[in-house]
Design a protein around this motif. Sequence first.
Motif, PDB file in Angstrom:
ATOM      1  N   ILE A 153       0.851  -1.191   0.000  1.00 28.39           N
ATOM      2  CA  ILE A 153       0.000   0.000   0.000  1.00 28.39           C
ATOM      3  C   ILE A 153       0.888   1.243   0.000  1.00 28.39           C
ATOM      4  CG2 ILE A 153      -1.992  -1.096   1.095  1.00 28.39           C
ATOM      5  CD1 ILE A 153      -1.103   0.008   3.763  1.00 28.39           C
ATOM      6  N   SER A 154       0.304   2.380  -0.353  1.00 29.19           N
ATOM      7  CA  SER A 154       1.077   3.608  -0.432  1.00 29.19           C
ATOM      8  C   SER A 154       1.381   4.173   0.955  1.00 29.19           C
ATOM      9  CB  SER A 154       0.303   4.652  -1.244  1.00 29.19           C
ATOM     10  OG  SER A 154      -0.829   5.089  -0.520  1.00 29.19           O
ATOM     11  N   GLN A 155       2.430   4.993   1.027  1.00 25.38           N
ATOM     12  CA  GLN A 155       2.799   5.608   2.290  1.00 25.38           C
ATOM     13  C   GLN A 155       1.674   6.479   2.870  1.00 25.38           C
ATOM     14  OE1 GLN A 155       5.587   4.918   4.161  1.00 25.38           O
ATOM     15  NE2 GLN A 155       4.417   6.039   5.680  1.00 25.38           N
ATOM     16  N   PRO A 156       0.953   7.268   2.052  1.00 23.41           N
ATOM     17  CA  PRO A 156      -0.159   8.035   2.627  1.00 23.41           C
ATOM     18  C   PRO A 156      -1.250   7.140   3.233  1.00 23.41           C
ATOM     19  CG  PRO A 156       0.471   8.976   0.522  1.00 23.41           C
ATOM     20  CD  PRO A 156       1.230   7.676   0.668  1.00 23.41           C
ATOM     21  N   THR A 157      -1.478   5.981   2.628  1.00 23.85           N
ATOM     22  CA  THR A 157      -2.471   5.042   3.161  1.00 23.85           C
ATOM     23  C   THR A 157      -1.992   4.465   4.484  1.00 23.85           C
ATOM     24  OG1 THR A 157      -3.253   4.523   0.942  1.00 23.85           O
ATOM     25  CG2 THR A 157      -3.796   2.944   2.679  1.00 23.85           C
ATOM     26  N   VAL A 158      -0.704   4.123   4.559  1.00 25.48           N
ATOM     27  CA  VAL A 158      -0.123   3.641   5.804  1.00 25.48           C
ATOM     28  C   VAL A 158      -0.316   4.697   6.895  1.00 25.48           C
ATOM     29  CG1 VAL A 158       2.061   3.133   6.986  1.00 25.48           C
ATOM     30  CG2 VAL A 158       1.572   2.086   4.772  1.00 25.48           C
ATOM     31  N   SER A 159       0.057   5.928   6.581  1.00 23.04           N
ATOM     32  CA  SER A 159      -0.044   7.010   7.559  1.00 23.04           C
ATOM     33  C   SER A 159      -1.479   7.209   8.036  1.00 23.04           C
ATOM     34  CB  SER A 159       0.497   8.311   6.964  1.00 23.04           C
ATOM     35  OG  SER A 159       1.878   8.193   6.713  1.00 23.04           O
ATOM     36  N   HIS A 160      -2.420   7.125   7.122  1.00 19.99           N
ATOM     37  CA  HIS A 160      -3.838   7.284   7.494  1.00 19.99           C
ATOM     38  C   HIS A 160      -4.260   6.205   8.493  1.00 19.99           C
ATOM     39  CE1 HIS A 160      -8.174   7.584   7.340  1.00 19.99           C
ATOM     40  NE2 HIS A 160      -8.210   6.309   6.983  1.00 19.99           N
ATOM     41  N   HIS A 161      -3.960   4.958   8.180  1.00 24.24           N
ATOM     42  CA  HIS A 161      -4.376   3.859   9.052  1.00 24.24           C
ATOM     43  C   HIS A 161      -3.683   3.920  10.412  1.00 24.24           C
ATOM     44  CE1 HIS A 161      -7.049   1.885   6.279  1.00 24.24           C
ATOM     45  NE2 HIS A 161      -6.110   1.832   5.354  1.00 24.24           N
ATOM     46  N   LEU A 162      -2.405   4.278  10.422  1.00 23.49           N
ATOM     47  CA  LEU A 162      -1.695   4.417  11.691  1.00 23.49           C
ATOM     48  C   LEU A 162      -2.292   5.548  12.522  1.00 23.49           C
ATOM     49  CD1 LEU A 162       1.968   3.900  10.467  1.00 23.49           C
ATOM     50  CD2 LEU A 162       0.627   2.321  11.886  1.00 23.49           C
ATOM     51  N   LYS A 163      -2.650   6.631  11.868  1.00 29.74           N
ATOM     52  CA  LYS A 163      -3.266   7.768  12.571  1.00 29.74           C
ATOM     53  C   LYS A 163      -4.599   7.363  13.199  1.00 29.74           C
ATOM     54  CE  LYS A 163      -4.947  12.455  11.821  1.00 29.74           C
ATOM     55  NZ  LYS A 163      -5.144  13.529  10.837  1.00 29.74           N
ATOM     56  N   VAL A 164      -5.400   6.606  12.469  1.00 31.26           N
ATOM     57  CA  VAL A 164      -6.691   6.140  12.981  1.00 31.26           C
ATOM     58  C   VAL A 164      -6.495   5.225  14.190  1.00 31.26           C
ATOM     59  CG1 VAL A 164      -8.727   4.723  12.427  1.00 31.26           C
ATOM     60  CG2 VAL A 164      -7.917   6.439  10.796  1.00 31.26           C
ATOM     61  N   MET A 165      -5.538   4.307  14.096  1.00 31.80           N
ATOM     62  CA  MET A 165      -5.297   3.390  15.212  1.00 31.80           C
ATOM     63  C   MET A 165      -4.699   4.123  16.416  1.00 31.80           C
ATOM     64  SD  MET A 165      -4.202  -0.252  13.497  1.00 31.80           S
ATOM     65  CE  MET A 165      -2.859   0.367  12.489  1.00 31.80           C
ATOM     66  N   HIS A 166      -3.899   5.129  16.161  1.00 33.42           N
ATOM     67  CA  HIS A 166      -3.356   5.942  17.259  1.00 33.42           C
ATOM     68  C   HIS A 166      -4.483   6.712  17.939  1.00 33.42           C
ATOM     69  CE1 HIS A 166      -1.568   9.621  18.992  1.00 33.42           C
ATOM     70  NE2 HIS A 166      -0.703   8.744  19.472  1.00 33.42           N
ATOM     71  N   ALA A 167      -5.362   7.310  17.166  1.00 27.62           N
ATOM     72  CA  ALA A 167      -6.488   8.067  17.730  1.00 27.62           C
ATOM     73  C   ALA A 167      -7.413   7.174  18.551  1.00 27.62           C
ATOM     74  CB  ALA A 167      -7.273   8.757  16.611  1.00 27.62           C
ATOM     75  N   ALA A 168      -7.514   5.904  18.178  1.00 35.04           N
ATOM     76  CA  ALA A 168      -8.356   4.953  18.913  1.00 35.04           C
ATOM     77  C   ALA A 168      -7.666   4.440  20.173  1.00 35.04           C
ATOM     78  CB  ALA A 168      -8.729   3.776  18.013  1.00 35.04           C
ATOM     79  N   GLY A 169      -6.403   4.801  20.359  1.00 30.70           N
ATOM     80  CA  GLY A 169      -5.681   4.371  21.548  1.00 30.70           C
ATOM     81  C   GLY A 169      -5.027   3.005  21.439  1.00 30.70           C
ATOM     82  N   LEU A 170      -4.952   2.469  20.224  1.00 27.95           N
ATOM     83  CA  LEU A 170      -4.336   1.159  20.033  1.00 27.95           C
ATOM     84  C   LEU A 170      -2.824   1.236  19.888  1.00 27.95           C
ATOM     85  CD1 LEU A 170      -6.930  -0.264  17.526  1.00 27.95           C
ATOM     86  CD2 LEU A 170      -6.590  -1.017  19.884  1.00 27.95           C
ATOM     87  N   LEU A 171      -2.328   2.382  19.416  1.00 24.65           N
ATOM     88  CA  LEU A 171      -0.909   2.543  19.160  1.00 24.65           C
ATOM     89  C   LEU A 171      -0.359   3.773  19.866  1.00 24.65           C
ATOM     90  CD1 LEU A 171      -0.759   1.967  15.271  1.00 24.65           C
ATOM     91  CD2 LEU A 171      -0.264   0.308  17.072  1.00 24.65           C
ATOM     92  N   GLY A 172       0.857   3.653  20.325  1.00 26.16           N
ATOM     93  CA  GLY A 172       1.608   4.809  20.791  1.00 26.16           C
ATOM     94  C   GLY A 172       2.553   5.207  19.679  1.00 26.16           C
ATOM     95  N   ARG A 173       3.048   6.437  19.710  1.00 27.10           N
ATOM     96  CA  ARG A 173       3.981   6.852  18.667  1.00 27.10           C
ATOM     97  C   ARG A 173       5.044   7.776  19.246  1.00 27.10           C
ATOM     98  NH1 ARG A 173      -0.098  10.632  15.109  1.00 27.10           N
ATOM     99  NH2 ARG A 173      -0.326  12.273  16.657  1.00 27.10           N
ATOM    100  N   GLU A 174       6.171   7.771  18.566  1.00 29.42           N
ATOM    101  CA  GLU A 174       7.285   8.601  18.985  1.00 29.42           C
ATOM    102  C   GLU A 174       8.002   9.114  17.741  1.00 29.42           C
ATOM    103  OE1 GLU A 174      11.611   8.069  21.174  1.00 29.42           O
ATOM    104  OE2 GLU A 174      10.073   6.549  21.485  1.00 29.42           O
ATOM    105  N   ARG A 175       8.181  10.415  17.690  1.00 33.42           N
ATOM    106  CA  ARG A 175       8.917  11.008  16.568  1.00 33.42           C
ATOM    107  C   ARG A 175      10.406  10.934  16.867  1.00 33.42           C
ATOM    108  NH1 ARG A 175       8.093  14.018  12.178  1.00 33.42           N
ATOM    109  NH2 ARG A 175       5.891  14.322  12.598  1.00 33.42           N
ATOM    110  N   ARG A 176      11.147  10.460  15.882  1.00 33.85           N
ATOM    111  CA  ARG A 176      12.605  10.399  15.963  1.00 33.85           C
ATOM    112  C   ARG A 176      13.143  11.052  14.697  1.00 33.85           C
ATOM    113  NH1 ARG A 176      12.937   4.070  17.552  1.00 33.85           N
ATOM    114  NH2 ARG A 176      11.635   4.223  19.421  1.00 33.85           N
ATOM    115  N   GLY A 177      13.479  12.319  14.811  1.00 31.01           N
ATOM    116  CA  GLY A 177      13.894  13.077  13.631  1.00 31.01           C
ATOM    117  C   GLY A 177      12.709  13.256  12.707  1.00 31.01           C
TER     118      GLY A 177
END
Length: 111
Positions: A63-87
């Motif tokens: 799948i495309s990177q924008p699609t990946v980002s969308h799904h990760l954002k949805v799962m993060h908003a639902a509280g299923l995923l944590g995230r950390e920016r590194r650079g």
Amino acid sequence: MSKANPSCCSSLLSGHLTLDAANQLAAIFRVLGEPIRLQMLSSIAAQPQKEVCACELAEPLGISQPTVSHHLKVMHAAGLLGRERRGTWIYYRILPEKLAMLAESLTFAKM
């Protein structure tokens, strides 16, 4: 006509979900209703460090990177995923307490 023995059956209300809790769980299960999101969770869980950079998911999942980002954002908003920016990269990890809560909501009363 005999009356049923009230002590023979457990109460239907013991261990039931409140409407608020049921609504919250339903929202999370809707998020998990997308097969690609389940594949993403599985991919993250399979990593030795239990996290993955968003950039690593597009190619293996086809799948495309924008699609990946969308799904990760949805799962993060639902509280299923944590995230950390590194650079410039964002790393995602599964939040085990949320998954444990989901599993617990589906278990039957302990015997």
